[in-house]
Design a protein around this motif. Structure first.
Motif, PDB file in Angstrom:
ATOM      1  N   SER A 325     -13.436  -7.569  -3.445  1.00 16.69           N
ATOM      2  CA  SER A 325     -12.727  -8.705  -2.847  1.00 16.69           C
ATOM      3  C   SER A 325     -13.667  -9.876  -2.601  1.00 16.69           C
ATOM      4  N   GLY A 326     -14.909  -9.587  -2.202  1.00 16.19           N
ATOM      5  CA  GLY A 326     -15.869 -10.658  -1.982  1.00 16.19           C
ATOM      6  C   GLY A 326     -16.191 -11.405  -3.263  1.00 16.19           C
ATOM      7  N   ALA A 327     -16.413 -10.639  -4.339  1.00 16.82           N
ATOM      8  CA  ALA A 327     -16.718 -11.266  -5.628  1.00 16.82           C
ATOM      9  C   ALA A 327     -15.511 -12.040  -6.157  1.00 16.82           C
ATOM     10  N   TYR A 328     -14.332 -11.448  -6.078  1.00 20.32           N
ATOM     11  CA  TYR A 328     -13.130 -12.098  -6.598  1.00 20.32           C
ATOM     12  C   TYR A 328     -12.835 -13.392  -5.839  1.00 20.32           C
ATOM     13  N   ALA A 329     -12.992 -13.363  -4.519  1.00 23.59           N
ATOM     14  CA  ALA A 329     -12.707 -14.557  -3.712  1.00 23.59           C
ATOM     15  C   ALA A 329     -13.661 -15.696  -4.058  1.00 23.59           C
ATOM     16  N   ARG A 330     -14.859 -15.360  -4.494  1.00 27.62           N
ATOM     17  CA  ARG A 330     -15.815 -16.396  -4.879  1.00 27.62           C
ATOM     18  C   ARG A 330     -15.508 -16.934  -6.272  1.00 27.62           C
ATOM     19  N   VAL A 331     -15.012 -16.061  -7.143  1.00 23.68           N
ATOM     20  CA  VAL A 331     -14.759 -16.434  -8.537  1.00 23.68           C
ATOM     21  C   VAL A 331     -13.419 -17.153  -8.696  1.00 23.68           C
ATOM     22  N   ARG A 332     -12.404 -16.688  -7.984  1.00 23.47           N
ATOM     23  CA  ARG A 332     -11.045 -17.200  -8.125  1.00 23.47           C
ATOM     24  C   ARG A 332     -10.902 -18.543  -7.418  1.00 23.47           C
ATOM     25  N   SER A 391     -10.083   3.131   5.643  1.00 30.73           N
ATOM     26  CA  SER A 391     -10.224   2.873   4.210  1.00 30.73           C
ATOM     27  C   SER A 391      -8.906   2.423   3.603  1.00 30.73           C
ATOM     28  N   ARG A 392      -7.812   3.062   4.013  1.00 29.48           N
ATOM     29  CA  ARG A 392      -6.498   2.660   3.508  1.00 29.48           C
ATOM     30  C   ARG A 392      -6.184   1.219   3.911  1.00 29.48           C
ATOM     31  N   GLU A 393      -6.519   0.846   5.140  1.00 23.72           N
ATOM     32  CA  GLU A 393      -6.251  -0.513   5.615  1.00 23.72           C
ATOM     33  C   GLU A 393      -7.069  -1.541   4.841  1.00 23.72           C
ATOM     34  N   GLN A 394      -8.318  -1.221   4.541  1.00 20.65           N
ATOM     35  CA  GLN A 394      -9.154  -2.197   3.824  1.00 20.65           C
ATOM     36  C   GLN A 394      -8.787  -2.269   2.345  1.00 20.65           C
ATOM     37  N   ALA A 395      -8.282  -1.182   1.794  1.00 21.55           N
ATOM     38  CA  ALA A 395      -7.749  -1.254   0.425  1.00 21.55           C
ATOM     39  C   ALA A 395      -6.557  -2.206   0.393  1.00 21.55           C
ATOM     40  N   VAL A 401      -6.097  -9.973  -0.936  1.00 21.40           N
ATOM     41  CA  VAL A 401      -7.009 -11.002  -1.442  1.00 21.40           C
ATOM     42  C   VAL A 401      -6.841 -11.181  -2.943  1.00 21.40           C
ATOM     43  N   MET A 402      -6.728 -10.076  -3.659  1.00 21.70           N
ATOM     44  CA  MET A 402      -6.689 -10.138  -5.124  1.00 21.70           C
ATOM     45  C   MET A 402      -5.292 -10.403  -5.664  1.00 21.70           C
ATOM     46  N   ALA A 403      -4.282 -10.228  -4.831  1.00 20.30           N
ATOM     47  CA  ALA A 403      -2.904 -10.601  -5.175  1.00 20.30           C
ATOM     48  C   ALA A 403      -2.499 -10.055  -6.547  1.00 20.30           C
ATOM     49  N   GLY A 404      -2.086 -10.936  -7.456  1.00 19.13           N
ATOM     50  CA  GLY A 404      -1.592 -10.488  -8.754  1.00 19.13           C
ATOM     51  C   GLY A 404      -2.587  -9.664  -9.523  1.00 19.13           C
ATOM     52  N   ALA A 405      -3.880  -9.982  -9.389  1.00 20.45           N
ATOM     53  CA  ALA A 405      -4.917  -9.222 -10.095  1.00 20.45           C
ATOM     54  C   ALA A 405      -5.039  -7.807  -9.543  1.00 20.45           C
ATOM     55  N   GLY A 406      -4.508  -7.570  -8.345  1.00 15.20           N
ATOM     56  CA  GLY A 406      -4.564  -6.235  -7.770  1.00 15.20           C
ATOM     57  C   GLY A 406      -3.360  -5.394  -8.079  1.00 15.20           C
ATOM     58  N   VAL A 407      -2.229  -6.018  -8.409  1.00 15.00           N
ATOM     59  CA  VAL A 407      -1.003  -5.243  -8.615  1.00 15.00           C
ATOM     60  C   VAL A 407      -0.692  -4.979 -10.082  1.00 15.00           C
ATOM     61  N   ARG A 417      -6.469   1.253  -8.248  1.00 17.61           N
ATOM     62  CA  ARG A 417      -6.508   2.717  -8.207  1.00 17.61           C
ATOM     63  C   ARG A 417      -6.883   3.227  -6.822  1.00 17.61           C
ATOM     64  N   GLY A 418      -7.836   2.562  -6.195  1.00 16.63           N
ATOM     65  CA  GLY A 418      -8.231   2.973  -4.850  1.00 16.63           C
ATOM     66  C   GLY A 418      -7.104   2.818  -3.856  1.00 16.63           C
ATOM     67  N   TYR A 419      -6.334   1.741  -3.993  1.00 18.95           N
ATOM     68  CA  TYR A 419      -5.193   1.502  -3.113  1.00 18.95           C
ATOM     69  C   TYR A 419      -4.146   2.606  -3.288  1.00 18.95           C
ATOM     70  N   CYS A 420      -3.844   2.944  -4.536  1.00 16.07           N
ATOM     71  CA  CYS A 420      -2.821   3.966  -4.804  1.00 16.07           C
ATOM     72  C   CYS A 420      -3.270   5.356  -4.355  1.00 16.07           C
ATOM     73  N   SER A 421      -4.572   5.614  -4.415  1.00 15.34           N
ATOM     74  CA  SER A 421      -5.090   6.941  -4.072  1.00 15.34           C
ATOM     75  C   SER A 421      -5.318   7.134  -2.582  1.00 15.34           C
ATOM     76  N   ALA A 422      -5.315   6.052  -1.807  1.00 14.00           N
ATOM     77  CA  ALA A 422      -5.673   6.134  -0.386  1.00 14.00           C
ATOM     78  C   ALA A 422      -4.876   7.174   0.399  1.00 14.00           C
ATOM     79  N   PRO A 423      -3.567   7.355   0.136  1.00 17.41           N
ATOM     80  CA  PRO A 423      -2.823   8.342   0.947  1.00 17.41           C
ATOM     81  C   PRO A 423      -3.308   9.777   0.792  1.00 17.41           C
ATOM     82  N   VAL A 424      -4.014  10.085  -0.305  1.00 18.13           N
ATOM     83  CA  VAL A 424      -4.454  11.467  -0.517  1.00 18.13           C
ATOM     84  C   VAL A 424      -5.384  11.914   0.604  1.00 18.13           C
ATOM     85  N   ALA A 425      -6.406  11.109   0.894  1.00 18.15           N
ATOM     86  CA  ALA A 425      -7.373  11.491   1.927  1.00 18.15           C
ATOM     87  C   ALA A 425      -6.735  11.586   3.303  1.00 18.15           C
ATOM     88  N   ILE A 426      -5.644  10.835   3.506  1.00 16.69           N
ATOM     89  CA  ILE A 426      -4.954  10.865   4.796  1.00 16.69           C
ATOM     90  C   ILE A 426      -4.371  12.252   5.069  1.00 16.69           C
TER      91      ILE A 426
END
Length: 782
Positions: A325-332, A391-395, A401-407, A417-426
């Motif tokens: 997110s930090g890199a994308y926010a600087r680039v976008r 971790s789920r909240e920060q995903a 932040v990444m909006a369309g590039a994230g979905v 992938r990290g966002y979709c996988s977050a519920p597993v660890a929960i």
């Protein structure tokens, strides 16, 4: 006589929470650590900050920088996620490089790494590929290697440990069942002891397990079951209790190989079913002497183990969110500026950055304790529940932040992938709802309280001398702590004696104040709610929140002190402490509101709640920290590296990105990080162009148009223009989302349009022709 009457009254009223045999084993497992400091009401921060804070040994650092990097390099996470197949070269490398052997002593062929090294490696691999990480996490967490190492017979150690170290045996742990998830002690799996025709003592097993990670590919199961011995052949009674034994793949009656399909990055997980499976009694881990000791084994190892694997994966996820997110926010760029400069984006970035700092602080503090022979079950439960949730909240924040590039899924999506996988660890190792509402405060209130466990044991044993001594101590503790709480409340924590740390001491005062209030409320809960606490899960959940966020704030300050109080990190520490204290304040308000229909509850809901709101422990300094904290992950450097930690980033040469072929065949993470670097290198040039526009030396237009004009007027050089062109070119590729042909999208080479649609009304229309989509298509068979 007074104490005798009180004791009899408490026993009759069942005033203290009742402790079952399995609960007692859980309570007696492990040690009390910094959690005991919070329950005491008077935390000794100087003592806490003097505890060891782990660093990787040279041997461990060499492994992280060598084999771990190599393993990640040979695995494309998108390819693994879509094919669900790990390359054979990676499988072979896992075995040859020792990835299965972190827990195993060197004398048995293992690497015997510290808890810090194991969690560092797990965090790094999990953030790269969750499927790949399961092949590292499962063999190096609760299961065959750990249980045999601690409890196995000498023969078991000599046979199994070397073969587990090389991957000849790939283990899984069979515990969870359809009717026994978080309530693992209620398993229905049964083993019946008998003598076969030759007089050999054996066990017949019947079980149905599910959600077993690595079950489809494992060849050795550590199976938990309830052991029955009708003829008392093992000398442990007819109902020995929960036992763990080793079961080999291929044994008659055993069914395994089917897959569940986990959400997100699907990993190897599936059911194990056994019908009249017969094993020798010697396959009980620890031999027949350990029959019925399985629950104790599990509780003792989980006491610290919960603080390793799942928290490590969570920390890896937060790191990845911070880096991406930090890199994308600087680039976008939007509206003529990087989105990193927009306040709405900065709010998300600041939270991600501060929580990355906090979560790494918690990880290292806990594994340092494990390496120092602590086994804190309550802290381990807090770390598992709160770090995976964090971790789920920060995903989610990174996705915002990444909006369309994230979905839009595909190899260019570095966060989805990290966002979709977050519920597993929960859900793993006890769902977070249960961990929060039952385990954390349920265990903590009894085990970590200075006197509650002593009194509970005395009541159960009808031990008057011990009860009298403990009750006197408790009364004294309450009097002193209540007086302390009044003083801290009136002075907003200034009466607390805390270490002097510039910019941090005010937070330590508030944490001391919070601890005193927490101890007071715990006493009130034990005295007025008592044995009904198990049923009051909404209340105990709020107690868990208050405890968890105090511990996480303390961990954050511990990291700051251990790393030498790096001043540029101070805003991160302050944000994390403000954030944690806001959570503690909210938890206290909920405790006051839900305490119960008793005189204490009435006072807390009325006078107490009003006092809590007008004199809160949290300040209002979070917003002022946002711009500074957000910038910590939008600029390369030592600070950004500390926040993202040991995160696998593919190596690249920026000059190679001038090649269209290289850029097109670069992975999404590498492309984004290359754009991040290129944008920063071209920043000075871009500022020259922007300043030229502001000075009306060039006409307003796109960056490219203004750069061309600036070059023509000598404002920038050809070399400057080349830097800017490269940054714009790589950035455009980095923010692009993946595109798929119908054949790729449907996985069918015969498909030209979506099934159910056909080309209509426009003769000879071909894909990409210049007509409106709804003129091309019409619904057929609607």
């Amino acid at each position: 006589m007074v104490f005798k009457a009180i004791m009899n009254g408490l026993i009759k009223a069942k005033a203290m929470p009742q402790i079952s045999a399995t609960e007692r084993q859980a309570l007696e497992a492990g040690t009390v650590w910094i959690d005991g400091q919070v329950f005491s009401g008077k935390p000794d921060f100087a003592k806490m900050f003097a505890e060891p804070y782990a660093l990787l040994s040279p041997r461990e650092r060499e492994f992280v920088n060598g084999p771990v990097q190599q393993l990640c390099e040979m695995c494309d996470p998108h390819e693994i996620a879509t094919t669900r197949i790990i390359p054979k070269k990676a499988i072979d490398f896992l075995a040859s490089a020792g990835f299965y052997s972190f827990l195993i002593p060197q004398k048995f062929g293992g690497l015997e790494f510290s808890a810090n090294a194991i969690s560092t490696i797990m965090a790094m691999i999990t953030s790269h590929s969750p499927l790949l990480s399961t092949l590292v996490v499962i063999p190096n967490s609760l299961g065959a290697a750990e249980l045999i190492k601690h409890y196995g017979t000498q023969a078991q150690k000599e046979h199994y440990l070397p073969r587990l170290a090389t991957g000849e045996y790939l283990p899984c742990f069979g515990l969870t069942e359809p009717t026994a998830g978080s309530d693992a002690a209620s398993i229905l799996a049964r083993g019946v002891v008998f003598k076969n025709a030759e007089g050999k003592v054996q066990i017949k097993l019947n079980f149905r397990k599910r959600y077993i990670t690595l079950a489809p590919v494992a060849n050795l199961i550590s199976l938990a079951f309830k052991l029955q011995d009708p003829d008392n052949l093992l000398g442990k009674g007819t109902d020995a209790g929960i036992t763990v034994a080793l079961v080999h793949r291929g044994i008659p009656g055993l069914e395994m190989g089917k897959h569940h399909q986990p959400i997100g990055d699907a990993f190897y997980n599936g059911p194990i079913i056994g019908r009249d499976v017969v094993i020798d009694a010697d396959e009980i881990i620890g031999g027949t002497e350990c029959a019925g000791q399985g629950w104790r084994m599990l509780m003792e190892q989980l006491a610290g183990g919960r603080a390793v694997s799942l928290p490590a994966g969570a920390v890896g996820g937060v790191r990845a969110a911070a880096a991406a997110s930090g890199a994308y926010a600087r680039v976008r760029q939007q509206f003529g500026m990087p989105i990193a400069e927009m306040e709405g984006i900065q709010e998300k970035l600041a939270e991600i950055a501060a929580m990355a700092y906090l979560s790494e602080a918690a990880r290292v503090y806990a594994v340092s304790a494990l390496d120092n022979n602590e086994q804190p079950p309550v802290v381990s439960a807090v770390w598992k529940a709160y770090l995976t949730e964090l971790s789920r909240e920060q995903a989610k924040n990174a996705m915002d932040v990444m909006a369309g590039a994230g979905v839009m899924q595909g190899p260019n999506n570095v966060i989805g992938r990290g966002y979709c996988s977050a519920p597993v660890a929960i859900t793993v190792e006890g769902a977070n709802i249960m961990t929060r509402s039952l385990i954390t405060f349920g265990q903590g209130a009894v085990r970590c309280h200075p006197y509650a466990f002593k009194i509970a044991n005395a009541l159960e044993a009808n031990d008057l001398p011990t009860f009298s001594s403990a009750l006197k101590g408790w009364i004294g503790h309450m009097v002193v702590n209540t007086s302390r709480l009044v003083g801290l409340t009136l002075t907003r924590g200034h009466l607390a004696s805390t270490p002097k740390i510039d910019g941090v001491t005010p937070y330590l005062r508030k944490l001391a104040w919070a601890s005193s209030r927490y101890s007071f409320l715990t006493d009130m809960a034990l005295l007025t709610v008592g044995g009904k606490l198990k049923a009051r899960q909404q209340l105990t959940g709020h107690f868990a929140d208050a405890l968890g966020w105090q511990l996480l704030a303390i961990s954050t300050v511990r990291r700051y002190v251990a790393e030498g109080e790096i001043k540029e990190d101070l805003p991160l520490v302050q944000y994390a402490c403000e954030y944690a204290l806001a959570k503690v304040q909210k938890a206290f308000e909920s405790i006051y509101s839900n305490f119960g229909n008793n005189p204490v509850g009435f006072l807390l809901r009325t006078v107490g709640y009003f006092s809590l709101r007008v004199n809160p422990i949290v300040g209002s300094g979070l917003d002022r920290l946002v711009p500074t904290v957000a910038k910590t992950i939008t600029k390369s450097g030592a600070q950004q590296s500390r926040i993202t930690g040991d995160l696998y980033i593919p190596k690249f040469n920026l000059a190679d990105m001038d090649s269209d072929e290289v850029l097109a065949n670069t992975t999404g993470v590498k492309r984004l990080m290359a754009a991040f670097q290129a944008v920063q290198e071209a920043e000075v040039v871009q500022m020259k162009v922007i300043q030229a526009r502001r000075s009306k030396l060039v006409d307003k237009g796109s960056v490219q148009e203004m750069a061309e004009a600036a070059l023509a007027k000598g404002i920038i050089t050809a070399a400057d223009k080349k830097l800017l062109d490269r940054a714009n070119r790589i950035s455009l590729e980095a923010i692009m989302v993946d595109e798929f042909t119908p054949q790729e999208f449907f996985g069918d080479n015969s498909v030209t349009y979506a099934p159910g649609f056909e080309c209509a009304n426009v003769p000879n229309v071909k894909h990409g022709s210049n007509v409106e989509p709804f003129e091309k298509l019409r619904v057929v068979n609607s």
